[in-house]
Enzyme design. Structure first.
Site, short mmCIF file in Angstrom:
data_model
loop_
_atom_site.label_atom_id
_atom_site.label_comp_id
_atom_site.label_asym_id
_atom_site.label_seq_id
_atom_site.Cartn_x
_atom_site.Cartn_y
_atom_site.Cartn_z
N GLU A 108 -33.73 -31.15 14.67
CA GLU A 108 -34.83 -30.88 13.75
C GLU A 108 -34.64 -29.50 13.14
OE1 GLU A 108 -39.66 -30.20 13.64
OE2 GLU A 108 -38.76 -31.22 15.35
N ASP A 142 -35.14 -34.18 33.36
CA ASP A 142 -35.42 -35.61 33.19
C ASP A 142 -36.16 -35.80 31.87
OD1 ASP A 142 -36.26 -38.24 33.29
OD2 ASP A 142 -36.87 -38.16 35.39
N HIS A 181 -40.66 -27.64 4.71
CA HIS A 181 -40.33 -29.05 4.86
C HIS A 181 -40.36 -29.82 3.54
CE1 HIS A 181 -41.28 -27.91 9.00
NE2 HIS A 181 -40.55 -28.93 9.35
#
Length: 790
Positions: free
Chosen positions: A97, A306, A396
């Protein structure tokens, strides 16, 4: 891959395909699985090209066939306060990202400059919740009472099977005939899911037998997990009762840093925070945060955690309060499921990521949790500030395109493509062959780096070699294929970078895009190389050809590749000590020849006159941002003067100088100049060329190559040399000629050094402060000698 009819499919399904070596992670078993996929028509060439050691993944994955790469970004430094000491810390974040790592770094900068952050671990717990099914509600109630009494025995049995797990307490919950027993453990430096499963399972086996023996009641059935533990799930119970590490990070953000780094105010941040918090409550959001999961996922990925625990670990409660000067902020992560030992943390790369944080191995999990909370807090503050200031949307926004374009692909970069680009003199050589090398990463290409933020086209440098016989010898000519971005893409990339610094600056860049040197940058360089080649100039890398396909947005240059063994120095912007007076004069002579040529010959059409007077608000904003960033009082004074004089300088002083203008390089510094072993310069990267006074190139060159504490004698020796080799209008007096240097110096500060300085907020250019100080010294010396100004 087979396309089958339903009838054929049913027939095939009777023969279930057997994947070879299902449980074996060995080189041969892995090779068999890869071959199996290839035979089935699947291709995993890049996935199967791995470097990971087989022994490092044993018991961590089954049916291994390869790896996928994930880019890691460096975050920090972030100032961490602990045990009456303060230190700067770093972390790595894995993400695809764009803007995430930059945003985390912006938050880290604001927090660090405000005094750093503190963190506290409240507790660490891991839960496993077996389910016991009995025949009646009465039996279930009796079992609940019994198991509470048996806590000491259950604890002894459970802890036998781990060196690290400690059973803290058990909490049985009856639902009809079912009893869910929550086993709460502390698990040392491991996250503990596997550890607590093993411990609990042995305890369960003992419980079933002991309860039946003592109470004469048979447990009908049981399982190791009845879903009460909220394992890898978000729940209010986990938040309230504990699962993972409960950690709180706190900091104070100073008002001046909120304004300087985030380009907003504490009042504005608070106003939108409270309104947003209200809506989150209406929507029944679990916790309240801006985008904590982004930071946590990035760090999890880098450190071998995890990944299935990301969403429960990302439950976060952000709190902001007004302070006397700024904001007091805290971020609570009640369910951070992390470890510094076990699982993926033992892999070599993941170990390095943990070591970078000072968190590898035993005794480090609390520090790890605190740092995750601190880096997440940095992202929270940066993102909230970006939303409030408008920078989030601007960073963005697409500033899009009108139609899809069939871009050049990397697979097209081939010998055939190079042959299409070559000038006739080379393409017609008998027995010419071409080989293509791997993509070359040129660190000094700021334009390519900027443009790569907005597209995935193969922009950059691709080496190739031309092989041909000459005088009975084989010549191997190394060249570089330079694939150029459009000016639109470069300016769009600048807009995105500027948005994270100051939204107003990004708007101004876009508004005045046709008046800055990046306009037409994809057209200018090719046209200049071609014209200089036709005119017989030798001060650039040798020109070998071009390819332009407007419809596909392809702009390719073929140039000589300057090998390090063929130059005295290259990319020497940080090493003015390498530059001799003779080398500097040689560059002045060669660039003056170019200036002189374009005084009497028209410049290529894409090269436009520099028109800073058309973009005064943009450069005024650049100077304002520079002033807020600098700590030097001398620098602030000069910038303040420039802001006050900018309009006068550009509109009036500029128009009163009768020096003729010409095509200038406009980026003439050691980032773009190599000195060959024969002493001749090779000047490259002409994409920022403009029509302006020739003095501008000389001022930039000297600002980079003069060493600190240079003497006036050296400066005026070089400027007098320029005066000798430059073609001047006979009516231009020496004083007016030197006034051209002063004008160019001021404009250089306002339009180029301001760019370096502001861009350095995110991507620091180490030379900027030295070059700025050198420029001020040049200005002072010229003023003193020619204009009696101290």
């Amino acid at each position: 891959m087979h396309e089958l009819t339903i009838k054929e499919n049913l027939s095939v399904l009777k023969k279930y395909p057997i994947v070879p070596g299902r449980m074996l992670n060995t080189p041969s078993a892995t090779a068999e699985r890869i071959a199996f996929l290839q035979d089935e028509g699947y291709h995993i060439k890049d996935i199967s090209d791995f470097n990971i050691a087989f022994n490092s993944i044993q018991n961590k994955i089954e049916s291994f066939v390869g790896t996928v790469e994930m880019p890691l970004g460096l975050v920090g430094p972030l100032l961490f306060n602990e045990n009456n000491t303060s230190s700067y810390v770093f972390c790595l974040g894995g993400t695809l990202e764009g803007a995430l790592i930059a945003s985390m770094n912006r938050g880290a900068k604001a927090i660090s400059r405000s005094g750093g952050f503190y963190a506290s671990v409240i507790h660490q717990k891991m839960v496993r919740s077996p389910l016991f099914i009995l025949s009646s509600i009465e039996e279930a109630e009796k079992f609940k009472q019994w198991i509470v009494i048996q806590y000491d025995s259950v604890k002894r049995i459970a802890e036998k099977h781990s060196n690290h797990a400690r059973l803290l307490y058990i909490d049985p919950v009856v639902t009809g005939c079912n009893v869910h027993v929550n086993f709460y453990y502390s698990t040392g430096d491991a996250s503990g899911q596997n550890m607590t499963t093993t411990c609990t399972w042995h305890a369960v086996l003992w419980v079933v037998k002991a309860f039946e023996k003592e109470c004469k009641i048979r447990i009908e059935d049981f399982v190791i997990e009845g879903n009460s533990s909220s394992d890898k799930k978000v729940s209010y119970a986990a938040i309230e009762k504990g699962r993972g590490i409960y950690v709180i990070a706190k900091c104070h953000l100073k008002e001046k840093e909120i304004q300087k780094v985030f380009r907003t105010t504490s009042e504005k941040m608070l106003k939108f925070f409270h309104a947003s918090q209200t809506m989150a409550s209406i929507n029944r959001m679990v916790g309240y945060n801006i985008n904590a999961a982004n930071a946590i996922a990035a760090i999890f990925l880098a450190t071998g955690q995890d990944l299935a625990s990301i969403h429960e670990s990302s439950v976060a409660i952000l709190s902001i309060e007004k302070a006397k000067e700024g904001l007091n902020i805290s971020l609570t992560l009640p369910n951070l499921v992390v470890g510094t030992v076990g699982g993926g943390t033992n892999l070599p790369a993941q170990q390095e990521a943990l070591q970078l944080m000072g968190c590898a191995g035993n005794g480090k999990v609390q520090r790890f949790a605190k740092l995750i909370a601190g880096f997440t807090l940095a992202l929270e503050m940066s993102t909230l500030a970006a939303i409030v200031s408008g920078g989030f949307a601007k960073a963005h926004e697409s500033l899009g395109r009108n139609k899809p374009v069939k871009w050049l692909t990397r697979s097209e970069i081939s010998a055939d493509l190079v042959r299409r680009c070559l000038i006739k003199e080379v393409a017609s050589i008998n027995e010419l062959t071409i080989t293509i090398g791997k993509e070359y990463d040129a660190d000094n290409s700021i334009i390519n780096t900027i443009a790569n933020r907005v597209n995935n086209k193969p922009i950059g440098f691709f080496p190739a070699t031309l092989h041909y016989p000459y005088n009975n010898k084989l010549v191997n000519q190394n060249i570089i294929l330079k694939s150029k971005p459009l000016d639109h893409e470069v300016i769009k990339g600048l807009h995105i970078i500027a948005a994270s610094i100051d939204p107003e600056l990004s708007d101004l860049l876009w508004k005045y895009k046709k008046h800055i040197e990046y306009h037409n940058c994809h057209l200018k360089e090719t046209a200049i190389y071609e014209q200089l080649y036709d005119a017989g100039f030798s001060c650039t890398p040798k020109y070998f050809g071009k390819l332009i396909d407007v419809n596909r947005e392809i702009y390719i240059l073929l140039l000589e590749w300057l090998n390090t063994e063929e130059v005295v120095h290259i990319d020497s912007q940080e090493k003015p000590c390498l530059w001799t007076n003779q080398q500097i004069k040689q560059v002045i002579k060669e660039i003056s020849n170019v200036h002189n040529y374009f005084l009497i010959n028209p410049a290529p059409h894409p090269v436009m006159p520099f028109s800073p007077h058309e973009a005064i608000p943009l450069y005024d904003k650049f100077l304002s941002v520079m002033m807020t960033e600098t700590l030097s009082e001398k620098k602030k004074i000069r910038l303040r003067q420039l802001k006050e004089q900018l309009l006068l300088l550009i509109e009036k002083w500029h128009n009163n100088i009768s020096i003729p203008k010409t095509l200038i390089h406009n980026d003439l510094n050691p980032r773009n100049i190599a000195i060959r072993t024969n002493g001749k310069p090779a000047i490259y990267d002409w994409e920022l060329a403009m029509i302006d006074f020739p003095h501008r190139d000389i001022i930039e060159l000297l600002s980079f190559v003069l060493q600190e504490k240079f003497l006036p004698e050296q400066l005026f020796d070089l400027l007098d040399y320029h005066y000798e080799v430059a073609v001047k209008n006979s009516k231009v007096s020496e004083k007016e000629w030197f006034q051209g240097y002063l004008y160019s110096t001021a404009l250089y500060i306002a339009t180029r050094l301001s760019f370096y300085d502001v861009a350095g907020i995110h991507a620091e250019y180490p030379f900027t402060e030295r070059v700025f100080n050198t420029t001020l010294q040049i200005e002072e010396m010229i003023n003193k000698k020619y204009f009696n100004l101290q």
